[in-house]
Write a protein that holds these residues in place. Structure first.
Motif, PDB file in Angstrom:
ATOM      1  N   GLU A 123      -2.360  -1.252   8.413  1.00 34.59           N
ATOM      2  CA  GLU A 123      -3.339  -1.651   7.173  1.00 34.59           C
ATOM      3  C   GLU A 123      -4.371  -2.078   7.867  1.00 34.59           C
ATOM      4  O   GLU A 123      -3.908  -3.578   8.472  1.00 34.59           O
ATOM      5  CB  GLU A 123      -2.552  -1.784   5.713  1.00 34.59           C
ATOM      6  CG  GLU A 123      -1.975  -0.485   5.658  1.00 34.59           C
ATOM      7  CD  GLU A 123      -0.576   0.480   6.816  1.00 34.59           C
ATOM      8  OE1 GLU A 123      -0.589   1.356   6.283  1.00 34.59           O
ATOM      9  OE2 GLU A 123      -0.220  -0.774   7.361  1.00 34.59           O
ATOM     10  N   TYR A 155      -0.762  -1.629  -6.971  1.00 33.10           N
ATOM     11  CA  TYR A 155      -0.058  -1.269  -5.589  1.00 33.10           C
ATOM     12  C   TYR A 155      -1.378  -2.223  -4.663  1.00 33.10           C
ATOM     13  O   TYR A 155      -2.706  -2.233  -5.380  1.00 33.10           O
ATOM     14  CB  TYR A 155      -0.399  -0.019  -4.858  1.00 33.10           C
ATOM     15  CG  TYR A 155       0.258   0.858  -5.310  1.00 33.10           C
ATOM     16  CD1 TYR A 155       1.810   1.414  -5.099  1.00 33.10           C
ATOM     17  CD2 TYR A 155      -0.435   2.461  -6.528  1.00 33.10           C
ATOM     18  CE1 TYR A 155       2.370   1.771  -5.620  1.00 33.10           C
ATOM     19  CE2 TYR A 155       0.541   2.910  -6.448  1.00 33.10           C
ATOM     20  CZ  TYR A 155       2.159   2.797  -6.570  1.00 33.10           C
ATOM     21  OH  TYR A 155       2.842   3.957  -6.963  1.00 33.10           O
ATOM     22  N   GLY A 156      -1.405  -2.821  -4.038  1.00 33.81           N
ATOM     23  CA  GLY A 156      -2.008  -4.188  -3.216  1.00 33.81           C
ATOM     24  C   GLY A 156      -2.638  -5.449  -4.229  1.00 33.81           C
ATOM     25  O   GLY A 156      -3.320  -6.329  -3.543  1.00 33.81           O
ATOM     26  N   GLN A 193      -5.873  -8.151   0.003  1.00 38.73           N
ATOM     27  CA  GLN A 193      -5.110  -8.271  -0.967  1.00 38.73           C
ATOM     28  C   GLN A 193      -4.083  -8.045  -0.559  1.00 38.73           C
ATOM     29  O   GLN A 193      -3.714  -9.502  -0.105  1.00 38.73           O
ATOM     30  CB  GLN A 193      -4.708  -5.763  -0.525  1.00 38.73           C
ATOM     31  CG  GLN A 193      -6.256  -5.584  -1.030  1.00 38.73           C
ATOM     32  CD  GLN A 193      -5.878  -4.918  -2.459  1.00 38.73           C
ATOM     33  OE1 GLN A 193      -5.332  -5.035  -3.243  1.00 38.73           O
ATOM     34  NE2 GLN A 193      -7.530  -5.049  -2.695  1.00 38.73           N
ATOM     35  N   GLY A 221      -6.254  -1.629  -0.113  1.00 45.02           N
ATOM     36  CA  GLY A 221      -4.945  -1.392  -0.186  1.00 45.02           C
ATOM     37  C   GLY A 221      -4.335  -0.363  -0.246  1.00 45.02           C
ATOM     38  O   GLY A 221      -2.886  -0.891  -0.399  1.00 45.02           O
ATOM     39  N   THR A 222      -4.566   0.577   0.445  1.00 51.48           N
ATOM     40  CA  THR A 222      -4.124   1.418   0.775  1.00 51.48           C
ATOM     41  C   THR A 222      -3.427   1.939   2.733  1.00 51.48           C
ATOM     42  O   THR A 222      -3.687   1.332   2.922  1.00 51.48           O
ATOM     43  CB  THR A 222      -4.936   2.415   0.132  1.00 51.48           C
ATOM     44  OG1 THR A 222      -6.046   2.922   0.966  1.00 51.48           O
ATOM     45  CG2 THR A 222      -5.057   3.233  -1.189  1.00 51.48           C
ATOM     46  N   SER A 237       0.374  -1.118  -0.019  1.00 49.44           N
ATOM     47  CA  SER A 237       0.123   0.088  -0.077  1.00 49.44           C
ATOM     48  C   SER A 237       0.845   0.952   0.221  1.00 49.44           C
ATOM     49  O   SER A 237       2.348   1.397   0.274  1.00 49.44           O
ATOM     50  CB  SER A 237      -0.841   0.077   1.349  1.00 49.44           C
ATOM     51  OG  SER A 237       0.005   0.488   2.415  1.00 49.44           O
TER      52      SER A 237
END
Length: 384
Positions: A207, A286-287, A213, A199-200, A190
């Motif tokens: 997180e 990402y993720g 993810q 997933g950020t 992330s």
């Protein structure tokens, strides 16, 4: 006695402070850098699913960045610094790389948002032109967004580029006899807190571990870089592995990838190739968790020649994503072939004029996923 001790202590402190002041560097000093790229794409995309509502001309100027960097060195040889890259257009990933680093005789430690060693230490093929704007590896100016999104392989990513700029810790050894080793770890794939997407990253917390993810991305890299007169040799082997988070879907799986590459340089000429195999492949992001029972084999080759202000080059790539054992992927084997040739001319310091022609062919067991494209590129790259 007390006054003498106090006087002696004060004098000692003054000497230490004076020595420290003399030994210390001047501290971090901010520097600005970056680039601006502007290109016209002219061509055509032909899709087998009948979707053809695309223009034949596109002006591209979104891929521009401003870099804020600083570094310093102490008297004992310890170097340290940071780098923050700001995107020059309003995009979701507004801040690109952002990290701090420390290096010395022990090697180099990086903490923050940057590529892991599975990618940063991997050999990447020579770009078509000197500015690196024209290339098929991690290409920015290609019609990949105009094809059927179900195709399992839309573009060629650089080796093991799955963790991208997720927050991580990385260590690389000093280079010894041309060899260097590295390892990096990202607890979660992330980046960029404050966004709503799964997933950020989060600000001031942990997180989530149940959003389908991936995390625990562990990467290793070994490369070789040496020169023998005018001849340069470069080679690398890198490895990547991540794990599914809790509650992952049955269609996802842990992902692992191995990449190897090598190249040579001789005066103004460079040539090289790399290969990547990925188990449970899914396009970089990402993720994104790995897609179960989809294997990727990708091979890229590139050459470049620089003479005076001119640079000439060519790239080619072939890849196959085998999803025949994955019903969700259509039990399909999807392939991609692409080629790119181009020329660049250095008009003045920091100004590169460039032109090229690229061809893409997406094939598949599923007819609606097939497409091809021929696109011309004309533009400039300004860097400072």
């Amino acid at each position: 006695m007390t006054s003498k001790i106090l006087l002696g202590t004060t004098a000692l402190a003054a000497i230490l402070l004076s020595t420290g002041a003399q030994a210390a560097d001047e501290g971090l000093k901010l520097k600005l850098g970056g680039f601006f790229q502007g290109f016209a794409m002219i061509g055509n995309v032909d899709r087998n699913d009948g979707v053809d509502n695309f223009r034949n001309v596109s002006f591209e100027s979104w891929n521009s960045e401003i870099w804020f960097t600083a570094e310093a060195e102490t008297a004992n040889g310890l170097k340290y610094g940071f780098r923050i890259e700001l995107e020059g257009a309003s995009v979701a990933d507004q801040i690109d790389e952002s990290y701090l680093w420390v290096s010395g005789s022990f090697g180099r430690v990086m903490f923050g948002n940057d590529d892991g060693v599975g990618n940063s230490m991997a050999y990447q093929i020579p770009t078509v032109t000197r500015s690196k704007s024209l290339r098929i590896e991690d290409q920015d100016y290609a019609p990949t967004a105009n094809i059927n999104g179900s195709h399992l392989l839309t573009a060629f990513n650089s080796p093991n580029h799955y963790a991208l700029d997720a927050s991580k810790l990385a260590y690389t050894t000093p280079r010894l006899a041309g060899f260097q080793f590295g390892v990096s770890y990202a607890p979660d794939l992330s980046e960029d807190p404050g966004t709503a997407a799964p997933g950020t990253a989060v600000a001031g917390g942990f997180e989530t571990d149940n959003d389908n993810q991936a995390g625990d991305a562990l990467e290793f890299g070994l490369n070789y870089n040496n020169k023998f007169g005018d001849l340069g040799l470069i080679a690398s082997v890198t490895y990547y592995h991540d794990q599914l988070e809790d509650g992952a879907a049955a269609t996802s799986a842990d992902r692992q990838s191995v990449a190897a590459g090598a190249g040579i340089t001789y005066k103004g000429f460079s040539f090289g190739a790399n290969y990547m195999w990925t188990d449970n492949y899914r396009s970089a992001g990402y993720g994104n968790a790995g897609r179960k029972n989809v294997d990727l084999n990708q091979f890229l080759v590139g050459a470049q020649y620089v003479t005076g202000p001119w640079s000439f080059g060519a790239n080619a790539g072939w890849g196959v994503a085998d999803g025949k054992s994955n019903a969700a992927a259509g039990n399909s084997e999807d392939k991609l072939f692409a080629g790119l040739v181009g020329v660049g001319y250095n008009l003045a310091p920091g100004i590169e004029l460039e032109a090229g022609v690229q061809y893409y062919d997406w094939s598949s067991d599923i007819n609606a996923r097939e497409a091809d494209a021929t696109v011309g590129l004309v533009g400039t790259t300004l860097s400072f």
